[in-house]
Design an enzyme around this catalytic site. Sequence first.
Site, mmCIF file in Angstrom:
data_model
loop_
_atom_site.group_PDB
_atom_site.id
_atom_site.type_symbol
_atom_site.label_atom_id
_atom_site.label_comp_id
_atom_site.label_asym_id
_atom_site.label_seq_id
_atom_site.Cartn_x
_atom_site.Cartn_y
_atom_site.Cartn_z
ATOM 1 N N GLY A 244 0.814 -1.208 0.000
ATOM 2 C CA GLY A 244 0.000 0.000 0.000
ATOM 3 C C GLY A 244 0.845 1.253 0.000
ATOM 4 N N PRO A 245 0.229 2.395 -0.260
ATOM 5 C CG PRO A 245 -1.229 3.881 -1.280
ATOM 6 C CD PRO A 245 -1.190 2.557 -0.593
ATOM 7 N N PRO A 246 2.479 4.910 1.171
ATOM 8 C CG PRO A 246 4.441 6.067 0.665
ATOM 9 C CD PRO A 246 3.175 5.557 0.046
ATOM 10 C CB THR A 248 -2.049 3.063 3.963
ATOM 11 O OG1 THR A 248 -0.966 2.174 3.667
ATOM 12 C CG2 THR A 248 -2.226 4.029 2.800
ATOM 13 C CE LYS A 250 3.212 -0.066 3.573
ATOM 14 N NZ LYS A 250 2.681 1.294 3.363
ATOM 15 C CB THR A 251 4.336 -0.123 10.661
ATOM 16 O OG1 THR A 251 5.211 -0.007 9.540
ATOM 17 C CG2 THR A 251 5.139 -0.504 11.888
ATOM 18 C CD GLU A 467 -5.529 31.494 -7.290
ATOM 19 O OE1 GLU A 467 -6.307 30.518 -7.341
ATOM 20 O OE2 GLU A 467 -4.319 31.399 -7.537
ATOM 21 C CG HIS A 470 -7.813 28.691 -11.136
ATOM 22 N ND1 HIS A 470 -7.563 27.866 -12.203
ATOM 23 C CD2 HIS A 470 -6.607 29.222 -10.784
ATOM 24 C CE1 HIS A 470 -6.280 27.892 -12.498
ATOM 25 N NE2 HIS A 470 -5.672 28.718 -11.653
ATOM 26 C CG ASP A 543 -2.808 26.670 -12.746
ATOM 27 O OD1 ASP A 543 -2.864 25.903 -11.769
ATOM 28 O OD2 ASP A 543 -2.984 27.893 -12.666
#
Length: 652
Positions: A244-246, A248, A250-251, A467, A470, A543
Amino acid sequence: MGDYESEDPKNDKRKNSGPSFPFGGGGPKMPDFKPFGGWKFSLIYVLILIIGLSLFNYVFLNRVTPTIDFSDFKAKIASGEIKRVELTDSYFTGYTTTRRESAQRPPLRSSYGQTSETIYRTVPIGDPDIIKLMDENKVAYYAVSREGSTVLNIIFSWVLPIAFFIFIWRFLMKRLGNMGGNVLSIGQNRAVIVAEGDIKTRFTDVAGVDEAKEELVEVVDFLKSPKKYTDIGGKIPKGVLLVGPPGTGKTLLARAVAGEAGVSFFRISGAEFVEMFVGVGAARVRDLFKQAREKGRCIIFIDELDAIGKSRINNIAGGNDEREQTLNQLLVEMDGFDATSGLIILAATNRPDVLDPALLRPGRFDRQVLVDRPDLSGREAILRIHSTMVKLAPGVDLAAVARQTSGFAGADLANIVNEAALLAVRNGRQLVSQKDFEEAIEKTVAGLQKKTRIIKNEERRIVAYHETGHALVAAFTPGSDPVQKISIVPRGFGALGYTLQMPIEDRYLMTEDELLGKINVLLGGRAAEEIVFNQISTGAANDLTKATDIARKMLTDYGMSKRFRNVALTQRGGGIMGTPSQEPVFHREYSEATQQYIDEEIAHIVEKQYTAVKENLTRNRELLDRVAVMLLEKETLDEKEFKALIGDAQTI
């Protein structure tokens, strides 16, 4: 989120800026070495010790008189100048005074100074006539034992120097041991061993990864009740790989498995196996499994498995390097233990694509468990766990915080809760409010607020219209995420302003129209600049990069081009022999003509969308000016204020 970038190249957010340590004051610090209680080692003490030994040696041991020839020594005895002689195994020392005279008038210097007593020294040759000569001239002579002096010589010449070098050696080994270089322990594994029952983490402390927890419940059940599996002939997986991604969890999941099972837990990083010495990694793997087998039922957790588990297929250098030997030993050890012994290996990685196929085959890491980023309900559960130790103000809506943090991992959510608590203390409050959570999210997403940065009025106007462009395009583009905040307060390393959009719900698929809508939102800032000021600035650099990437993926990854409809034109990775490698070298599998078409089509898509956005903003110039003027006045507009300004307008 769209943002307006500073034109200063130093503030380009696309550049990596590592941590700096001015005046050498940064970086990891070595621990203080205190061998005797609170006493702190310093080289000053070493210098004092050396000077003290030198003075002692000079005063007490090194009062050496220059020697003269043996013939001259005999001549001075014959002339009556020498009145007494001190005999030792090493020297004959002659004095020009008797013992009584010497006691009454102690000498101040030797023969090279002017004193009442002169001392002569010579090396004995073994002349039998020397005793007869001294008797004839009535010279008093006597022998002196040097046992005490010999002891001192041994102490100061051998014992103290050896002790000093042992002390220095131990000090250096202590330091080298902290850095992973203690030669005497290179074959010992560096796993952190947690005894049975000492792990307090449970599955209730883990949220947002319910599917992963269900997969690991079987492992816990086997460690608690292995007989019901062995009776039916089943075998528990030898190894479970958490992917999995960092951030998340796991440890955390591995600790929860050990805590639920109530067994010993060995935790080690993959990088701790490998050293500069050949064979060290393999020795540490053997030592780790040896200790684990002695414990019986236990869990070995190897974090960052890719540090030692990279594929061996494309070893360009040839031969067996240290990392490859370590991997080979790990493969052997995983084959060598019985599946019914109660020894289970958990490993974690965020790069499963680079692992060696031999690690992933059945019999080693039989099961791969995906630990992905949490969904909406998972994020809310994680926020509630981390908020248990934080004093929340009445009315704090963690569900709203979860909606605003789409795509955040568990570690990110924990950091937001902590940042919110710190912001509350900074503002003098004793409870964490909803506003603190919102500011913590903005700080994480957009960076730290630069309140002291002074911007010229003309630049503020450009940023405000940028801005606003956007925000207006995002507000009226179907399927676009709603605008939560518009700001022209500088943040981060180069953003002079930003438009914050937050999704209402998690999205996993996007249509072609929605991707084009994202490009429109990204181009809205530059289009507004050109409409109002008849020129463009460097603020849209980020952008344009994002818009170009989306257009390229539409053509190459998603098969959305007209000429190559439903055809993937991605760059594939391969090794030097055409096989997958641990670090793939990307190459395209299409012609230069196709590459030229992709480049031209990207430019065509971006130009087409830019023209449409510019025309639509031109038709709504009055609305553009209204929002920009209010933004210049207040510097920040939230969702309610922005919706009130645009009114009932629903199309651009």
